[in-house]
Design a protein around this motif. Structure first.
Motif, PDB file in Angstrom:
ATOM      1  N   GLY A  59       0.832  -1.205   0.000  1.00 32.32           N
ATOM      2  CA  GLY A  59       0.000   0.000   0.000  1.00 32.32           C
ATOM      3  C   GLY A  59       0.856   1.239   0.000  1.00 32.32           C
ATOM      4  O   GLY A  59       2.007   1.233   0.448  1.00 32.32           O
ATOM      5  N   LEU A  60       0.291   2.334  -0.521  1.00 34.74           N
ATOM      6  CA  LEU A  60       1.016   3.602  -0.555  1.00 34.74           C
ATOM      7  C   LEU A  60       1.112   4.196   0.849  1.00 34.74           C
ATOM      8  O   LEU A  60       0.121   4.256   1.582  1.00 34.74           O
ATOM      9  N   LEU A  61       2.307   4.636   1.219  1.00 40.01           N
ATOM     10  CA  LEU A  61       2.517   5.268   2.512  1.00 40.01           C
ATOM     11  C   LEU A  61       2.181   6.752   2.454  1.00 40.01           C
ATOM     12  O   LEU A  61       2.271   7.389   1.399  1.00 40.01           O
ATOM     13  N   CYS A  62       1.786   7.295   3.591  1.00 37.60           N
ATOM     14  CA  CYS A  62       1.726   8.738   3.753  1.00 37.60           C
ATOM     15  C   CYS A  62       3.045   9.117   4.426  1.00 37.60           C
ATOM     16  O   CYS A  62       3.255   8.841   5.616  1.00 37.60           O
ATOM     17  N   LEU A  63       3.956   9.698   3.657  1.00 38.67           N
ATOM     18  CA  LEU A  63       5.305   9.968   4.148  1.00 38.67           C
ATOM     19  C   LEU A  63       5.313  11.118   5.141  1.00 38.67           C
ATOM     20  O   LEU A  63       4.346  11.887   5.250  1.00 38.67           O
ATOM     21  N   ASN A  64       6.438  11.256   5.854  1.00 37.83           N
ATOM     22  CA  ASN A  64       6.511  12.278   6.894  1.00 37.83           C
ATOM     23  C   ASN A  64       6.633  13.686   6.329  1.00 37.83           C
ATOM     24  O   ASN A  64       6.723  14.643   7.088  1.00 37.83           O
ATOM     25  N   ALA A  65       6.646  13.841   5.018  1.00 40.35           N
ATOM     26  CA  ALA A  65       6.623  15.175   4.412  1.00 40.35           C
ATOM     27  C   ALA A  65       5.266  15.452   3.784  1.00 40.35           C
ATOM     28  O   ALA A  65       5.090  16.437   3.074  1.00 40.35           O
ATOM     29  N   SER A  66       4.295  14.570   4.031  1.00 44.22           N
ATOM     30  CA  SER A  66       2.976  14.711   3.421  1.00 44.22           C
ATOM     31  C   SER A  66       2.285  15.973   3.929  1.00 44.22           C
ATOM     32  O   SER A  66       2.393  16.354   5.094  1.00 44.22           O
ATOM     33  N   THR A  67       1.561  16.637   3.050  1.00 46.87           N
ATOM     34  CA  THR A  67       0.793  17.818   3.426  1.00 46.87           C
ATOM     35  C   THR A  67      -0.658  17.629   3.028  1.00 46.87           C
ATOM     36  O   THR A  67      -0.967  16.895   2.092  1.00 46.87           O
ATOM     37  N   THR A  68      -1.533  18.298   3.745  1.00 42.92           N
ATOM     38  CA  THR A  68      -2.956  18.245   3.427  1.00 42.92           C
ATOM     39  C   THR A  68      -3.606  19.510   3.942  1.00 42.92           C
ATOM     40  O   THR A  68      -3.024  20.254   4.741  1.00 42.92           O
ATOM     41  N   SER A  69      -4.819  19.773   3.497  1.00 43.03           N
ATOM     42  CA  SER A  69      -5.566  20.956   3.930  1.00 43.03           C
ATOM     43  C   SER A  69      -6.555  20.560   5.013  1.00 43.03           C
ATOM     44  O   SER A  69      -7.244  19.545   4.900  1.00 43.03           O
ATOM     45  N   VAL A  70      -6.603  21.355   6.066  1.00 41.70           N
ATOM     46  CA  VAL A  70      -7.532  21.128   7.173  1.00 41.70           C
ATOM     47  C   VAL A  70      -8.327  22.406   7.388  1.00 41.70           C
ATOM     48  O   VAL A  70      -7.759  23.502   7.471  1.00 41.70           O
ATOM     49  N   VAL A  71      -9.652  22.281   7.456  1.00 43.47           N
ATOM     50  CA  VAL A  71     -10.517  23.432   7.693  1.00 43.47           C
ATOM     51  C   VAL A  71     -10.929  23.441   9.163  1.00 43.47           C
ATOM     52  O   VAL A  71     -11.547  22.501   9.662  1.00 43.47           O
ATOM     53  N   LEU A  72     -10.556  24.517   9.872  1.00 49.37           N
ATOM     54  CA  LEU A  72     -10.931  24.695  11.280  1.00 49.37           C
ATOM     55  C   LEU A  72     -11.345  26.143  11.486  1.00 49.37           C
ATOM     56  O   LEU A  72     -10.643  27.064  11.059  1.00 49.37           O
ATOM     57  N   GLY A  73     -12.475  26.336  12.130  1.00 47.63           N
ATOM     58  CA  GLY A  73     -12.946  27.694  12.392  1.00 47.63           C
ATOM     59  C   GLY A  73     -13.222  28.477  11.133  1.00 47.63           C
ATOM     60  O   GLY A  73     -13.096  29.708  11.135  1.00 47.63           O
TER      61      GLY A  73
END
Length: 358
Positions: A59-73
């Motif tokens: 399976g594909l790993l989510c590496l420690n340099a992975s980025t994503t968008s999170v919506v808060l507030g």
């Protein structure tokens, strides 16, 4: 044994079994042998004397340099995750590690190499009752404590007159993600010095000192008619010293920069390296020299084999020596031409713009 090409999730590589695999049997190895972006276990099945890769366990790993968008507030935050996650795995972490200013626990998950977060349990950090902030009204500044705990997004009102008796109305203290901010837009000056003759709001005054342009800083929210503030000319440009004045007169802000002067070359502080032949010395004016002023030094004071005069000028605090007037004087030594080095200095003007809200 033998080498075999493997493709999994669009990633290709060649692997080899370190052991002999019997027909109908299989050998195991980590999927990272194919690519460091893969996790899990790869099977090599021996069939008809050939190794056949079975990559279903990769399976594909989510590496420690992975980025994503999170919506808060209501705000989108770009998050970089420091932990490697295997495909299909989850990891619990503090909300503050995802987006600062939030409390609670968030869930990170990896699916097909894509990182995502469940932040449904994340809440904005509250502001403690002891939290305080500065309330600035004209020439008065008060450090005001909340006096009660506020949840993120909650607002507390205070009387402007308790900060400065010249003002009426309410100011507000807002808690947002554990930080307190103050808004004095609801404060109205009732003094005779105020009315239309005062200067307030977010007015910014453009200041020009020499060829440098900046804005004069102030921590005040409101200037009364006739009120004057003083600042440092160096806040507009580091090339100048002195005091710049800001005056509120009948609702207009004016600036006086007549006291701003170019930085001089101070004796013992302003220095430049000068080389003549094989000898180098550090040159400084014998006494303070104003900008554009000059001073002279005997070439022989640097190297006894040379005659003539070094002419140095002061440029915004920098000493710029000119050694073109120095020549070897054979009567001073054995006449050996050791060469002349003319110093060329690179001068950089530093522009510094600091803004201040009135």
């Amino acid at each position: 044994g033998g080498a075999v090409a493997v493709t999994a999730h669009g990633l290709s590589g060649t692997v080899a079994s370190a052991e002999t695999v019997a027909s109908g049997s299989s050998a195991s190895m980590p999927c990272s042998s194919v690519s460091d972006k893969l996790g899990g276990t790869l099977q090599l099945l021996c069939s008809n004397q050939q190794l056949q890769p079975q990559a279903a366990g990769c399976g594909l790993l989510c590496l420690n340099a992975s980025t994503t968008s999170v919506v808060l507030g209501g705000t989108t935050h770009e998050v970089r995750w420091p932990v490697i996650l295997a495909d299909g795995s989850e990891h619990s972490t503090a909300c503050a590690d995802v987006v600062p200013g939030y409390s609670g626990s968030a869930q990170a998950s990896c699916s097909g190499g894509t990182l995502s977060f469940d932040t449904s349990n994340c809440k904005g950090m509250p502001c403690e009752a002891t939290a305080s902030a500065k309330v600035n009204l004209s020439d008065t500044s008060v450090s005001q404590a909340l006096g009660q705990e506020l949840q993120s997004g909650e607002v507390l009102k205070g009387l402007c007159s308790e900060v400065n008796s010249n003002f009426a109305g309410d100011y507000t203290m807002t808690c947002l993600l554990g930080q307190v901010s103050v808004d004095v837009a609801g404060c109205t000056c009732t003094s005779d010095r105020c009315s239309a003759s005062s200067c307030r709001g977010t007015t910014e005054v453009s200041v020009q000192v020499g060829s440098m342009v900046g804005t004069l800083p102030s921590s005040k929210e409101y200037l009364l008619n006739g009120e004057k503030l003083s600042g440092d000319c160096g806040d507009v440009s580091e090339a100048y010293v002195g005091t710049v004045a800001l005056l509120c007169s009948e609702g207009d802000l004016t600036v006086d920069t007549s006291d701003c002067k170019p930085v001089p070359c101070l004796a013992g502080q302003a220095k430049a390296d000068v080389s003549l032949g094989s000898i180098s010395v550090e040159l400084t004016p014998p006494s303070d020299v104003l900008h554009s002023g000059t001073f002279e030094t005997w070439c022989a004071d640097v190297n006894a084999l040379y005659g003539g005069i070094i002419k140095s000028s002061c440029f915004f605090g920098l000493v710029l020596p000119d050694t073109s007037g120095c020549q070897i004087d054979s009567s001073r030594g054995n006449g050996l031409d050791v060469g002349t080095t003319t110093l060329k200095k690179s001068v950089t003007m530093v522009r510094s713009t600091l803004t201040f809200t009135l």
